[in-house]
Every structure is written in C-alpha cells, then in structure tokens.
Design a protein around this motif. Structure first.
Motif, PDB file in Angstrom:
ATOM      1  N   ALA A 276      13.775  15.373   6.229  1.00  0.00           N
ATOM      2  CA  ALA A 276      13.954  16.808   6.425  1.00  0.00           C
ATOM      3  C   ALA A 276      14.868  17.374   5.346  1.00  0.00           C
ATOM      4  O   ALA A 276      15.453  18.436   5.499  1.00  0.00           O
ATOM      5  CB  ALA A 276      14.502  17.097   7.817  1.00  0.00           C
ATOM      6  N   ASP A 279      19.089  19.759   3.164  1.00  0.00           N
ATOM      7  CA  ASP A 279      19.462  21.149   3.374  1.00  0.00           C
ATOM      8  C   ASP A 279      19.686  21.429   4.856  1.00  0.00           C
ATOM      9  O   ASP A 279      18.759  21.389   5.650  1.00  0.00           O
ATOM     10  CB  ASP A 279      18.321  22.024   2.845  1.00  0.00           C
ATOM     11  N   GLU A 281      20.311  24.119   6.275  1.00  0.00           N
ATOM     12  CA  GLU A 281      19.944  25.462   6.726  1.00  0.00           C
ATOM     13  C   GLU A 281      18.438  25.612   6.912  1.00  0.00           C
ATOM     14  O   GLU A 281      17.920  26.721   6.982  1.00  0.00           O
ATOM     15  CB  GLU A 281      20.447  26.511   5.728  1.00  0.00           C
ATOM     16  N   ILE A 282      17.732  24.507   6.966  1.00  0.00           N
ATOM     17  CA  ILE A 282      16.270  24.550   6.999  1.00  0.00           C
ATOM     18  C   ILE A 282      15.745  25.424   8.144  1.00  0.00           C
ATOM     19  O   ILE A 282      14.712  26.076   8.016  1.00  0.00           O
ATOM     20  CB  ILE A 282      15.700  23.113   7.054  1.00  0.00           C
ATOM     21  N   LEU A 283      16.502  25.473   9.251  1.00  0.00           N
ATOM     22  CA  LEU A 283      16.076  26.280  10.394  1.00  0.00           C
ATOM     23  C   LEU A 283      16.090  27.770  10.103  1.00  0.00           C
ATOM     24  O   LEU A 283      15.399  28.546  10.751  1.00  0.00           O
ATOM     25  CB  LEU A 283      16.988  26.016  11.586  1.00  0.00           C
ATOM     26  N   MET A 284      16.923  28.193   9.151  1.00  0.00           N
ATOM     27  CA  MET A 284      17.063  29.617   8.872  1.00  0.00           C
ATOM     28  C   MET A 284      16.041  30.066   7.823  1.00  0.00           C
ATOM     29  O   MET A 284      16.008  31.216   7.451  1.00  0.00           O
ATOM     30  CB  MET A 284      18.479  29.945   8.355  1.00  0.00           C
ATOM     31  N   LYS A 285      15.232  29.133   7.326  1.00  0.00           N
ATOM     32  CA  LYS A 285      14.369  29.448   6.195  1.00  0.00           C
ATOM     33  C   LYS A 285      12.948  29.832   6.594  1.00  0.00           C
ATOM     34  O   LYS A 285      12.529  29.643   7.723  1.00  0.00           O
ATOM     35  CB  LYS A 285      14.318  28.231   5.280  1.00  0.00           C
ATOM     36  N   SER A 286      12.207  30.293   5.602  1.00  0.00           N
ATOM     37  CA  SER A 286      10.831  30.701   5.834  1.00  0.00           C
ATOM     38  C   SER A 286       9.955  29.468   6.057  1.00  0.00           C
ATOM     39  O   SER A 286      10.346  28.349   5.734  1.00  0.00           O
ATOM     40  CB  SER A 286      10.308  31.460   4.619  1.00  0.00           C
ATOM     41  N   ILE A 287       8.759  29.709   6.605  1.00  0.00           N
ATOM     42  CA  ILE A 287       7.830  28.617   6.849  1.00  0.00           C
ATOM     43  C   ILE A 287       7.501  27.901   5.546  1.00  0.00           C
ATOM     44  O   ILE A 287       7.425  26.674   5.490  1.00  0.00           O
ATOM     45  CB  ILE A 287       6.549  29.174   7.503  1.00  0.00           C
ATOM     46  N   ARG A 288       7.355  28.673   4.482  1.00  0.00           N
ATOM     47  CA  ARG A 288       6.960  28.083   3.218  1.00  0.00           C
ATOM     48  C   ARG A 288       8.052  27.144   2.668  1.00  0.00           C
ATOM     49  O   ARG A 288       7.782  25.992   2.321  1.00  0.00           O
ATOM     50  CB  ARG A 288       6.640  29.182   2.199  1.00  0.00           C
ATOM     51  N   ASN A 290      10.446  25.835   4.255  1.00  0.00           N
ATOM     52  CA  ASN A 290      10.580  24.772   5.228  1.00  0.00           C
ATOM     53  C   ASN A 290       9.580  23.656   4.900  1.00  0.00           C
ATOM     54  O   ASN A 290       9.924  22.476   4.812  1.00  0.00           O
ATOM     55  CB  ASN A 290      10.304  25.372   6.611  1.00  0.00           C
ATOM     56  N   ALA A 291       8.321  24.064   4.679  1.00  0.00           N
ATOM     57  CA  ALA A 291       7.263  23.093   4.388  1.00  0.00           C
ATOM     58  C   ALA A 291       7.520  22.376   3.056  1.00  0.00           C
ATOM     59  O   ALA A 291       7.322  21.165   2.947  1.00  0.00           O
ATOM     60  CB  ALA A 291       5.907  23.780   4.373  1.00  0.00           C
ATOM     61  N   ARG A 294       9.964  19.600   3.373  1.00  0.00           N
ATOM     62  CA  ARG A 294       9.529  18.437   4.142  1.00  0.00           C
ATOM     63  C   ARG A 294       8.353  17.700   3.512  1.00  0.00           C
ATOM     64  O   ARG A 294       8.085  16.543   3.866  1.00  0.00           O
ATOM     65  CB  ARG A 294       9.168  18.887   5.553  1.00  0.00           C
ATOM     66  N   ALA A 295       7.635  18.359   2.625  1.00  0.00           N
ATOM     67  CA  ALA A 295       6.410  17.766   2.082  1.00  0.00           C
ATOM     68  C   ALA A 295       6.605  16.408   1.392  1.00  0.00           C
ATOM     69  O   ALA A 295       5.788  15.509   1.582  1.00  0.00           O
ATOM     70  CB  ALA A 295       5.729  18.745   1.143  1.00  0.00           C
ATOM     71  N   PRO A 296       7.685  16.225   0.596  1.00  0.00           N
ATOM     72  CA  PRO A 296       7.777  14.973  -0.164  1.00  0.00           C
ATOM     73  C   PRO A 296       7.676  13.716   0.700  1.00  0.00           C
ATOM     74  O   PRO A 296       6.982  12.776   0.356  1.00  0.00           O
ATOM     75  CB  PRO A 296       9.144  15.079  -0.839  1.00  0.00           C
TER      76      PRO A 296
END
Lengths: 459, 459
Positions: A276, A279, A281-288, A290-291, A294-296
């Motif tokens: 995850a 970062d 602050e991932i919860l405060m971020k946009s879907i994009r 956020n994705a 997490r993608a790597p």
C-alpha cells in the motif's frame, strides 16, 4: 473556578463538534463560529476539517484565517488538506501566518508548498524569520535536523542558579518545552543538561557547571528520524539536543514530534509489506492516485500468477490424467503464502523493535524453518486424512497432497524470514520488497513443488 | 569536565558492549563487570541480556543483582526474560528489589509472576509499599489505571508560588517527571494544572489557583490505554492526570509509558492481521509456543483451501474438458488475496490514525470498490492480451480469464475494506478476524466466480 475535565474529542464528541461547525457554517454565523474555534483545541479543529466537504472546508477555513489559531491548526492538518487550503491565501497573509507557527512547523509547510509559491513567501518574510526557516530547510525532513526546533533554552555554564532562574523568567513564551536546560560554554558548545526541577534543588549561588549532568544523550542533524525515535523511547527522555560535529548545540527534538515519527514508522513497514505504498495519506487521495500507489505490488503478483500459469500449463499432461490435482493448488499456495506472510511480519516487527539481532540470521531462519515444518506436518497430516476419507480412490494422492503441504510450508516460513533479514543486512528497508517478492516467489515455488511431487509419486 | 555525547548503543556499539560483557563474564571479572554495568544505561544492559545464552544471562544477572540498577534493568526487560531471571531470586530479596522500582513497574512485575510467588512476595512487603502496589493491581493493565504512577506532584490551590517552590525542593527524588504540577483542593480534587516554567514566571506571593490552567485534559482509571495514547499524541502533552469519577486525582500517566503503548498498539493490528497473534514477544519464544500462536490463522486458511478444493472438484467435468482453466487459479486467487490485503491494511491503519470516519462506511467501501474495479480492469486487460497471444486456440478463454480478474479484484477490494469497518462498528478489534476471514473468503469466492464465469462463457 470551573473545572473542565475534557475527554477526548474523537468518537461521539467529535461528531457533535463536527455537526455544530457544519450548522454554524450553513447559517453563516461567523461570530459564533469564531467563538467555537477559539474554545476548541487546534488538533480537534484539524480533525473536523478532514470530514467537511471541500466547500464547507473552504468557508470554515476563511473564518479560521481570522483567528490566532490558524498557525497551530495548519500544522496539525493532513498535508493534502493543508495544501488545498493554503492555495487560496495571498503570500503576504501567509507570511503573518508563518510568523505565528513554530519555526520547524513553518519549515515543514514551506517544504510542502510548490517551489515558486514557497519562494514568493520567503522573499516577503522578515530577514530573521527567513534565516531561521532557511537553516531548518537545509536538512533532510526525515532527519533530526528536519525535526528539530531552534527555540530551546541554553544557558552558559558559568551562570549561577539564581541567574539561570532569572534568565528563564525573562525569556519569552515561544520556547519549546522548557523542562530541560541545556548548558553550554563558548560558541554554544553543549557541555551538559539540567532539568528545571534539579535547578530548583540547589542553592542560588551555585554555578550550573557544578550541578549539571555532563552525560548528555545527543544526536547530529543528519541522524535518521527513526534512530532519534529509537533513542527517545529507549532512554525515556523528553527531548534530545541536536549538535553539529563540532559539538555546537543547534536545536532540540521534542518527544511530541517523536511520537508522530514512532506512529508513522511503526506502521509504515507493514503498509509497505501489504503493497500500500509508503504514503500514509492514501485514504485522503483520489481513486486514481490511490490505484497508482497500489499497482506496483499487484504487478509483481500478476507476473507471479502468469509464471505459475505457465508452469501449470507445462504439467497439463499430468493434469489431464489426474484432474483432481488442480483442486489442491489453492490450499498449497494459500498455506505457503500465509505462513510466509506470518514469518515476514514477525521478522519485520522484530527488526523494528530491536528484538532481531542481525548477527544471528542463520539461527533465526533455522528456527522459522522448524516452525514451518512443525505446522506443515500438522496441516499436511490433516489434509492427508481428508483426502483419504473423501476420495473413492485416493491411491497415492493423499501422500502427494500432504508431502507438498509440508515442503511448501517449510520453504515458505524459511523464505519469509530470510528475505527481510537479508534486505536489512544489505542496508535496504526490510519492508519494501518483502511482501511482493515473497508472495510471488511462494506462488511459483508452491506450484513447482506440488507438480514435481505429484510426478515423482504418481508415475 | 568531560563531555560525553553518547550515541545510541544499538548496532555496532551494542555489539561491542555485548562482547565486553561476555568476555568479563567468561573471565569471572566481577569487579570489572560491576563497574561496566554501573556506567551503562539500564536500557542498554537489558538489550544485552536478550542476546546472552541462558547460562551467561544467569551469571551476569547475579552480578546485576548486587547493583542498585537491578530494579530499572528488570523493568526494561522482555517479560519472558524477566520471569526466567526472577525465578531464582528468594522472595525476601525480591522485596528489596521491588522497593527500588517505580511502583507501576513493580505492579507490572508482580502481575507477570505466578500468583503464589507474587503473593509470597507481597506478604513480605512493608505495608505502605504493598498498599501502593495493591492499589495499582486492581486496574486492568491495559487501562490508564494500569499505566499510571501514583508518584506525582500535587499541590493545594491555596499555596503561594513561594510555598510551592519550597514544597518541590523538599519532595524526594522518587517522583515521576516533575514538569507539570497538579493543583488540587480538599480531598485531592483536581482543579488545575501548571507547568514548572509557568510557576517561575509569577511573583512569589501569588496563589496557585490564580495562575493555574483550569482546563485539564484528564482520563479515568478505566480509560483504555489506546485512548490515552491517542490523547497524548493528539494534544501533544507530556503527562495525563488520572482522576476517579468523583474528580479525585489518583495518578499520572507519563509520555514515556505512552510511547511503549503507541509502538505496541500501532504494530499489533498488523501483527494480528498477518495471523501472528497479539503477542509481541513471539520471537523470544520456543518453537512450540510460536507454532501454537500462529496455528489458528493457518487453520482458517486450511479450511478455506479444503472448501476451494471441494468447489474445484465439483467443476471437475469442466476441468476435464478445459485443463488449461487450472492454470488460471493461482492468478485469480493471488490477485484477489493481495488487493483484499491492501484494502484491509489501509482501512485498519486509517482506523488507528483516526483518518477513517466510521459514519462513512458506505462511502469508503464504495471508493475501494472503484479502486478495485480500476486495477482489476488494467490487470484483466493485460491477462486477456497474454492469453490471446500465448494460446494457439484462445477461443473464449481470454474473456473468461479477464472477466474473472475484474470481478475478483472488485469484490476483493470491497470485502477487504468492508470487513474491518464492520468489525470496528460492531465494537470488535478491527484487526482480529480481518486477515484470516478475508483471505479465506477470497479464496472461496475467487474459485467460485472463476468457474461460474467459465461455465457461462464456454458452454
């Protein structure tokens, strides 16, 4: 005199405050809002801002901007929210706000702003303020230099107790935590430390150098913040002085800043292991975004899956003969992945708490291997039993299943423990690559082990 | 005057100390060992004891037992080591050791000992000491009452500044952190707080009640330690007073004890999610008790695997026709398990940091679902491409594979976020059941989704 025993605001009390602020904002009751903000702890206002809609947040912040609390509230905010709010403020106003903030918080804010915006603001600052902030900005924000505050109480060692007390009384309110007095000689060379209480214990004429404690636990500005946190929690101290290599006192890191570091660093490892990101602050971020963060890891997992699929395809001849083999894939890979995850988690936490001694890599991995073998033996036996009872013609299948579980779990526990230990030994962050690497490796090893065992025992 | 800027002992310095103690112990150089122990911080001695062999530990501890530092060293030790060492000491000697410890540490030690041993020691203690410890033992060790120290500085509100300073000078050394003065009226009713620095700022004749801060952030003895930690880090305070429901001051919880709580609680959630139990000392334990702690989660995973196997067996007719389907199982279950793990981790950390607002369960889960769909779409597309290029006759297989990945990842992200939120909402610890439950569920859902999609599209 009214006694206010104030319980924590989070939870029900927080919701009440949130609703009150929402209501007052809706009614545009600025005077009431000002009064409420003034009565509330800045940390609680910062919490409320998190849950307002962007529009509400904007309006409420305009009211906050009229109060003296704005600096403190800003320094309590999540960075993404802080940047969003500060964006609207004219640089000139920002200068007055920064003046109200502790200089290490001001430096943090400037660091977070886009470079041109920050430079604009810096140009407008008074020279003394700017120099203080610039001094702090030269250090890595994750080092003792980045954490420290230059507002400490330093007294010359030749002063008497009486003179020291007078100096404390004269110094203005903006000093951080005057609980420890740092004792210096010429050129601000740190020579000792004295608590305020110890100062009071001595007669007024005695010189500080005769009562101070000359054994000071100190750090350099380059010391990593994690190490500073380690020292504070290990030695139970409330502030650590920061000295340069010539022994000159530059600032202090206080325990309240260290607590934030401890909280962040303690969970960061696990966050990274789960893929995850680093970062918080991932919860405060946009879907994009956020994705994107997490993608790597999922990519590593995807590659592992494709490799596994290829291996399985290679064994498709076997599978055709014994279709039932396919049903064991999830349990083999699942048990391996889970026990590897347990081992890695235990080791990563052990590294963080200092319970893992890196000199003993071999001993630790060997112990994990034995745990894996023990647990693998138990669950392998169970599986053999189930296969034996459930299948009409178990032939050697129960052997294949149970031997694979034992092998996979033994390997998984060893690899799960080995990877973070080796990462750490090579100087990498133990958590970064552990999760993806171990999970992917175990999928591939599990599949291979399973089919190899099957071929050896069934043919 | 010698200046000792003392760097942290962990790392190379730790190893040097460890080797020095080992060598002196081997040579039975008790006098030198005594001197070295005396010069070293108790926390560092505790660290060294962790890495000695049981026999070395026993011998070194016999030397430590002759020093005044024994109490402090004991309270810094891992519990399992402390119990092992204390086992040999006669109860009478233990009484003198406990007398040297802070009363909350003494209570912790007694709590950890077997009941009869602890009772034996308690009988031998002086009445005042025993009562103080007994008072602390009545509280849950994970509450403010269990953390607090009864040795604080409380002054009557009618005292003048001058009288207060004299009172501080008279009180013995054994008080915890005299930085905040707690101001009380009759019956030890807490009415305000004052920092030592603020005290010095006022003229000697002024009464404390006129200068104290009447807004005190306080907790009750039953307040959970996690909440205490939350308050300390949120409001940046160095100590929290503990008052009973009648407002009587019972003790204080200091920031150094809170740091241990923060460190433990912050990582505990993730430890539990990985199925490594709640026990942070698992690394110090035997292979057997290590395995016992970890077995339950693996059990959940095993059951999930057996259920998956049964589902796959039900689809064996399909598998017989399309053996290639089996090769997709690891990637479907792997991607689902990993993204679910990411979502749970992000939510569990969000709950711990207060960034997750439980009022918004639906919104949070919906956002995670969208992230899952986005990432599922990307990785599903990649997979479709690979299948299309790799297989001589992809027919509808590339559709089956990619649709399954999208479905599985969307469901997995939603369930991974939903479970900890619901757990928390129902008042359970969000981390306890999340790991095993989510992983198992995703294995079963993944397998079912995949084969259902296959049947629908291939027939």
């Amino acid at each position: 005199m009214k006694k206010t025993i104030k319980p924590e605001v989070v939870g029900r009390e927080g919701t009440v405050l949130l609703e009150a602020i929402r209501r007052l904002n809706r009614r545009k009751a600025v005077a009431h809002l000002l009064k409420l903000i003034d009565k509330t702890h800045p940390a609680d206002i910062a919490w409320v801002l998190r849950y307002l809609t962007p529009e509400e947040r904007h309006n409420v912040f305009n009211v906050i901007a009229q109060t003296d609390q704005i600096g403190e509230i800003l320094s309590e905010l999540d960075q993404s929210i802080m940047l969003e709010l500060v964006d609207d403020l004219p640089p000139k106003f920002m200068v007055t706000v920064l003046k109200k903030m502790a200089s290490n918080d001001a430096a943090d804010l400037l660091e977070a702003l886009p470079v041109e915006v920050a430079d604009n603001i810096r140009q407008l600052m008074a020279r003394a303020d700017r120099e203080e902030v610039d001094d702090l900005l030269q250090y890595n924000p994750e080092s003792a230099g980045g954490l420290m505050s230059p507002n400490f109480m330093a007294l010359h060692e030749d002063l008497s107790v009486d003179e020291a007390i007078r100096a404390i009384q004269e110094r203005s309110e903006d000093l951080e935590m005057v609980f420890y007095l740092y004792i210096v000689r010429e050129n601000n060379q740190l020579t000792g430390v004295l608590s305020l209480r110890e100062l009071l214990m001595h007669p007024p004429y005695r010189q500080l150098k005769n009562i101070m404690n000359p054994k000071v636990i100190a750090v350099n500005p380059e010391t990593d913040q994690e190490e500073v946190a380690h020292m504070v929690s290990r030695y139970n101290i409330l502030a650590v002085p920061v000295v340069n290599h010539a022994g000159k006192l530059l600032g202090i890191v206080t325990v309240d800043d260290v607590i934030d570091v401890i909280r962040k660093e303690a969970t960061e490892d696990f966050f990274q292991m789960a893929g995850a990101g680093k970062d918080d602050e991932i919860l405060m971020k946009s879907i994009r975004s956020n994705a994107v963060t997490r993608a790597p890891w999922l990519c590593a997992s995807w590659v592992g899956g494709v490799v596994s699929a290829t291996i399985i395809a290679l064994f498709s001849g076997e599978l055709q003969k014994y279709v039932i083999l396919a049903s064991f894939l999830p349990i083999i890979n699942g048990m391996g992945g889970n026990i590897a995850n347990q081992s890695s988690t235990i080791i990563v936490r052990g590294i963080a708490t200092g319970r893992v001694n890196l000199e003993e890599v071999f001993k630790i991995v060997f112990k994990e291997m034995k745990v894996g073998m023990l647990l693998g033996g138990i669950y392998g036996l169970f599986l053999a039993l189930v296969v034996f009872l459930a299948l009409p013609n178990p032939s050697h299948l129960f052997l294949v299943a149970s031997i694979s579980v034992v092998l996979e779990m033994t390997l998984a526990a060893s690899i799960g423990a080995f990877v973070p230990l080796v990462m750490k030994k090579m100087g990498f962050d133990a958590a970064v690559a552990t999760g993806p690497f171990v999970a992917t490796t175990m999928d591939i090893i599990g599949t291979t082990t399973f089919f190899t065992t099957a071929i050896l025992l069934l043919n």
